[in-house]
Design an enzyme around this catalytic site. Structure first.
Site, mmCIF file in Angstrom:
data_model
loop_
_atom_site.group_PDB
_atom_site.id
_atom_site.type_symbol
_atom_site.label_atom_id
_atom_site.label_comp_id
_atom_site.label_asym_id
_atom_site.label_seq_id
_atom_site.Cartn_x
_atom_site.Cartn_y
_atom_site.Cartn_z
ATOM 1 C CD GLN A 1 -12.702 -9.264 -9.088
ATOM 2 O OE1 GLN A 1 -13.310 -8.008 -8.802
ATOM 3 N NE2 GLN A 1 -12.769 -10.109 -8.340
ATOM 4 C CE LYS B 1 -15.468 -12.936 -8.004
ATOM 5 N NZ LYS B 1 -14.805 -12.865 -6.562
ATOM 6 C CB CYS C 1 -7.746 -17.182 -5.606
ATOM 7 S SG CYS C 1 -8.783 -17.794 -4.374
ATOM 8 C CG HIS D 1 -9.123 -16.232 -9.466
ATOM 9 N ND1 HIS D 1 -9.721 -17.622 -9.026
ATOM 10 C CD2 HIS D 1 -9.503 -15.501 -8.413
ATOM 11 C CE1 HIS D 1 -10.364 -17.683 -8.059
ATOM 12 N NE2 HIS D 1 -10.312 -16.363 -7.354
HETATM 13 N N1 PMP Z 1 -11.699 -14.749 -11.766
HETATM 14 C C1 PMP Z 1 -11.653 -13.715 -11.146
HETATM 15 C C2 PMP Z 1 -10.711 -12.846 -11.594
HETATM 16 C C3 PMP Z 1 -11.978 -13.691 -9.935
HETATM 17 O O1 PMP Z 1 -11.765 -12.511 -9.161
HETATM 18 C C4 PMP Z 1 -12.650 -14.630 -9.190
HETATM 19 C C5 PMP Z 1 -13.191 -14.551 -7.978
HETATM 20 N N2 PMP Z 1 -12.418 -13.995 -6.901
HETATM 21 C C6 PMP Z 1 -12.944 -15.879 -9.929
HETATM 22 C C7 PMP Z 1 -12.321 -15.778 -11.427
HETATM 23 C C8 PMP Z 1 -13.804 -16.878 -9.403
HETATM 24 O O2 PMP Z 1 -15.100 -16.572 -9.261
HETATM 25 P P1 PMP Z 1 -16.134 -17.466 -8.630
HETATM 26 O O3 PMP Z 1 -15.479 -17.773 -7.137
HETATM 27 O O4 PMP Z 1 -17.352 -16.782 -8.409
HETATM 28 O O5 PMP Z 1 -16.526 -18.674 -9.410
#
Ligand code: PMP
Length: 438
Positions: free
Chosen positions: A235, A258, A396, A136
């Site tokens: 995740q 999440k 992302c 991500h």
């Molecule tokens: N890592 C992964 C694998 C994610 O799926 C996400 C959120 N989509 C994030 C990091 C970032 O998480 P947050 O926006 O809650 O900080």
């Protein structure tokens, strides 16, 4: 959508009455565009059970106060609830100590904390940081910023067509200059569950070959420092049991929102020895022991990394979400979601022109796909009109999209409150959308 009770009983090991579970989630009973909501965007954020909403309401109605500083009753109650939440998290991930659990603003906040604090102290020009192709942006950009600042080098573990990490290639990337390895436990785009335990063992073995290093990260006296390992668990934690001691990772990051908790709060787990030797991340109240204009001394763990008034109700809400997940049972969640994923995968494959992006042998409940001759966002828009929420775009993970040479995907991601009937509704809607688009 039919209101049928779906009791899923696996061969022997789990039982989850999804209609009962759904009663706990008020939002699942609303309509969107005149249709019952089908919420398949759990990878972006999950819905919240009444139990979590109640705890948040109760906090503001009865306990609201600032923590750690007040002598009065409310402040003590709030402090107790917040620190109890820390212990709930500790037990949930099986950390050895509760001061190894740092409250942050989320996974992104946790990774930035490590990049800043570890980076400041331990990364120098020419050092190497390894990430993977499926990260991500929040597990890419902080390391890029650090590399830019320090003149360090970012290396990337490649993946195969199915979306699995190439571990042989990973081994080749490890060098005496590797200072940090940061990989995701579960890919938000592909659903791949990475073999993080094996990856961590490979790093430990590599570290043990370095001069003067006894296999850990911190040499007892001046030997070569090995690489530390950060796992992005954003995740993973909502779907599977995580045991940070069994994994033997140095850092583990995740977000409450999440995993059925509130937004704006998350966790950085770090091993005590490593956290202790890192400089603070941000300066302010709570992270200090004493302050004079000449010199400030810093607080102990975990407060050293928690400057300012934290997201108090967020931490307490996260603990309520963990209690809820424990009540459902993580093994039940995992088994049921696996069944949903298999069901959906089987059904979607029958649609002509569908290409699944991410077909790893070991997958969490994420289904990314493309359909020949259509754009994912057109699909997303049409099925939204039918009350179905999926995500479209690069999720992302732009470098991952580049690896597959695609601009984005449509992604359905399931939680334990989703049903096979909802998947049927989604498949019908998808077929309808494709007829309109072709
Ligand atoms: N890592 C992964 C694998 C994610 O799926 C996400 C959120 N989509 C994030 C990091 C970032 O998480 P947050 O926006 O809650 O900080």
């Amino acid at each position: 959508m039919t209101k049928k009770t779906t009791t899923v009983e696996a061969t022997t090991t789990y039982k989850l009455n999804v209609e009962e579970v759904r009663k706990d989630f008020p939002i699942l009973h609303r309509q969107v565009n005149g249709k019952p909501l089908v919420y398949f965007d759990n990878g972006a954020t999950s819905q919240k059970p009444q139990q979590v909403i109640d705890v948040i309401n109760r906090y503001y109605q009865h306990e609201n106060s600032n923590i750690h500083r007040g002598i009065h009753t409310l402040s003590q109650e709030a402090t107790d609830a917040y620190e109890k939440a820390r212990t709930t998290v500790q037990q949930f991930i099986n950390a050895q100590h509760n001061h190894e659990v740092i409250f942050t603003s989320g996974t992104t906040g946790s990774i930035n904390l490590v990049a800043s604090s570890f980076g400041k102290k331990h990364i120098q020009a020419g050092d190497e940081i390894i990430i993977s192709t499926m990260e991500h942006h929040s597990n890419i950009v902080p390391w890029q910023m650090l590399c830019e600042e320090k003149g360090a080098i970012l290396k990337v573990i490649p993946i195969n067509e199915k979306g699995e990490l190439l571990l042989d290639e990973f081994k080749k990337l490890l060098s005496p200059k590797t200072k940090l390895v940061a990989v995701t436990h579960v890919s938000n785009t592909l659903g791949t569950i990475n073999p993080v335990k094996e990856i961590i063992q490979l790093v430990r073995q590599h570290n043990s070959t370095l001069d003067g290093n006894v296999g850990g990260n911190i040499p007892p006296s001046g030997g070569q420092r090995g690489a530390v390992i950060l796992i992005d668990g954003a995740q993973a934690v909502p779907h599977t049991k995580v045991d940070v001691q069994a994994l033997d990772c140095d850092f583990y990051a995740f977000s409450a929102h999440k995993m059925f908790g509130p937004t704006g709060v998350g966790i950085l787990y770090g091993k005590e020895a490593i956290l202790n030797e890192l400089p603070p991340y941000q300066g302010g109240g709570d992270m200090i022991k004493t302050v004079t204009f000449e010199k400030t001394t810093y607080n102990e763990l975990p407060h050293k990394f928690e400057a300012g008034t934290p997201n108090i109700v967020g931490g307490i809400g996260l603990a309520a979400a963990i209690d809820y997940m424990n009540h459902i049972g993580i093994a039940n969640i995992e088994a049921y979601e696996h069944e949903l994923l298999n069901y959906a995968t089987h059904k979607i494959k029958k649609i002509e022109g569908v290409r699944i992006i991410g077909e790893a042998a070991n997958k969490a409940s994420v289904l990314s796909f493309l359909v020949d001759g259509t754009h994912p966002s057109d699909i997303g828009m049409i099925i939204d009109k039918l009350g179905i929420a999926i995500r479209t775009g690069h999720h992302c993970t732009e470098p991952l999209m580049n690896r597959f040479n695609i601009p984005g995907t449509a992604r359905a991601s399931f939680a334990f409150y989703n049903t096979k009937e909802e998947i049927d509704t989604f498949i019908l809607a998808l077929e309808r959308a494709l007829k309109m688009l072709k």
